[in-house]
Design an enzyme around this catalytic site. Structure first.
Site, PDB file in Angstrom:
ATOM      1  N   GLN A  77     -13.766 -13.956  12.154  1.00  0.00           N
ATOM      2  CA  GLN A  77     -14.622 -14.888  12.885  1.00  0.00           C
ATOM      3  C   GLN A  77     -16.033 -14.324  13.086  1.00  0.00           C
ATOM      4  O   GLN A  77     -16.667 -14.550  14.116  1.00  0.00           O
ATOM      5  CB  GLN A  77     -13.986 -15.251  14.223  1.00  0.00           C
ATOM      6  CG  GLN A  77     -12.857 -16.260  14.106  1.00  0.00           C
ATOM      7  CD  GLN A  77     -13.324 -17.579  13.517  1.00  0.00           C
ATOM      8  OE1 GLN A  77     -14.451 -18.010  13.723  1.00  0.00           O
ATOM      9  NE2 GLN A  77     -12.448 -18.226  12.759  1.00  0.00           N
ATOM     10  N   SER A  78     -16.532 -13.627  12.081  1.00  0.00           N
ATOM     11  CA  SER A  78     -17.862 -13.022  12.156  1.00  0.00           C
ATOM     12  C   SER A  78     -18.963 -14.078  12.229  1.00  0.00           C
ATOM     13  O   SER A  78     -19.020 -14.998  11.411  1.00  0.00           O
ATOM     14  CB  SER A  78     -18.084 -12.132  10.932  1.00  0.00           C
ATOM     15  OG  SER A  78     -19.441 -11.806  10.773  1.00  0.00           O
ATOM     16  N   ASN A  79     -19.846 -13.932  13.209  1.00  0.00           N
ATOM     17  CA  ASN A  79     -21.057 -14.755  13.268  1.00  0.00           C
ATOM     18  C   ASN A  79     -22.053 -14.329  12.207  1.00  0.00           C
ATOM     19  O   ASN A  79     -22.791 -15.144  11.656  1.00  0.00           O
ATOM     20  CB  ASN A  79     -21.699 -14.629  14.650  1.00  0.00           C
ATOM     21  CG  ASN A  79     -20.807 -15.119  15.760  1.00  0.00           C
ATOM     22  OD1 ASN A  79     -20.543 -16.306  15.872  1.00  0.00           O
ATOM     23  ND2 ASN A  79     -20.318 -14.205  16.584  1.00  0.00           N
ATOM     24  N   THR A  81     -21.472 -13.193   9.134  1.00  0.00           N
ATOM     25  CA  THR A  81     -21.208 -13.718   7.798  1.00  0.00           C
ATOM     26  C   THR A  81     -21.544 -15.205   7.718  1.00  0.00           C
ATOM     27  O   THR A  81     -22.052 -15.673   6.696  1.00  0.00           O
ATOM     28  CB  THR A  81     -19.748 -13.463   7.393  1.00  0.00           C
ATOM     29  OG1 THR A  81     -18.872 -13.907   8.436  1.00  0.00           O
ATOM     30  CG2 THR A  81     -19.507 -11.976   7.155  1.00  0.00           C
TER      31      THR A  81
END
Length: 338
Positions: A77-79, A81
């Site tokens: 759930q990386s912001n 990326t």
């Protein structure tokens, strides 16, 4: 200090707005005035966020080198990326994203909604990897770059949080300069700035930027990594390098880096009851959304500092809202009853 000598590719709307958190301030006793600088709505590219500000100083290098593929890494759930995928689409570049299993959280939809869903919609080549959370250069990311080269492409590497890139701290030096200009318009200066810290370059840039007017120690980082020794060392290293780049004129010391380690538990990506209370409180009082991984923890930290009287009465505190709300869908079970 000289930030203007670095080329910047505009990806944001301009200065992100500063808004008062009046109802939250009143709820907490009204003795401290809380404000938010809204990096969560700083761009039209897939909701923006703090990484979009950082990418403005990395992208000129990618264009100059003739790169055709942005390669980045983060958790599922990386912001980061999601913002890299948005910038790649905006520039007409390809995008490869390594999404590692940084969070020990099980939900049937965790790898299908929120940030990762948006990255897929924007055309990124998303690669899931079982590796757990850590800070620094990752083998899976290096392999992704090799794969791009093997198929004839030219990759541009963007590390987690932009933090290991030499220019990773520049965007938030700019943040500090932006705040100074906004303070002139507001007619007052902020006494403290509260910001979430994990990979370090956001706080590092702020430390350098606010060191220019003597406020480096007023930047309070709230650790969300649950690996505070690594995070603090990285903040210090990046800040020292960034200070040299912008010709700050003085050395950054350990005393310049303030990192509060009380609110990261139980571990990276997992909220505690205080995190969840802060998310609900800020949402219900202000209509401002924060997330369980980053901003919920820094919001929890700021709320508790006010409750415990750690800010002197009359203080004006600026909360740096870095984004992150797109991850809320991945934690929907936690909020099934609100």
């Amino acid at each position: 200090m000289n930030l203007n000598r670095f080329e910047r590719y505009p990806l944001t709307f301009g200065p992100s707005p500063i808004t008062p958190l009046k109802r939250l301030s009143e709820h907490l006793g009204g003795k401290v005035e809380l404000y938010a600088k809204r990096e969560d709505c700083n761009s039209g590219l897939a909701f923006g966020g703090n990484k979009t500000r950082k990418l403005e100083y990395l992208i000129p290098e990618a264009i100059e080198q003739g790169c055709d593929t942005l390669v980045s890494i983060g958790g599922i759930q990386s912001n980061q990326t999601r913002q890299v995928a948005a910038v790649a689409a905006h520039l007409g570049m390809k995008c490869v994203l390594v999404q590692e299993n940084w969070v020990n959280y099980s939900d049937a939809v965790y790898d299908r909604v929120g940030n990762i869903e948006m990255s897929r919609i924007m055309g990124a080549d998303v690669r899931l990897d079982a590796a757990g959370f850590d800070i620094g250069i990752r083998p899976s990311w290096e392999k992704a770059m090799s794969d791009v080269v093997e198929r004839g492409g030219k990759p541009f590497p963007i590390p987690a949080g932009c933090s290991e890139h030499p220019y990773g701290g520049l965007g938030f030096v700019g943040f500090a300069e932006e705040v100074r200009q906004q303070e002139k318009e507001l007619g007052f200066k902020f006494d403290y700035i509260v910001v979430c810290s994990v990979t370090g370059s956001t706080q590092a840039g702020m430390v350098v930027g606010f060191a220019a007017d003597g406020r480096s120690k007023n930047v309070i980082g709230v650790d969300a990594s649950a690996k505070p020794e690594q995070t603090k060392a990285q903040i210090l290293r990046i800040a020292r390098h960034t200070a040299e780049l912008v010709e700050l004129g003085r050395e950054i010391t350990e005393e310049d880096v303030v990192l509060d380690t009380r609110f990261a538990y139980p571990e990276y990506g997992l909220p505690n009851e205080g995190t969840l209370e802060a998310i609900r409180l800020c949402g219900s009082l202000e209509g401002v959304l924060t997330d369980p991984v980053y901003e919920g923890k820094s919001m929890h930290g700021m709320i508790e500092m006010v409750r415990r009287g750690e800010f002197p009465d009359g203080s004006k505190v600026l909360y740096a809202h870095l984004g992150g709300a797109p991850a809320l869908n991945a934690y929907s079970f936690l909020f099934r009853n609100g």
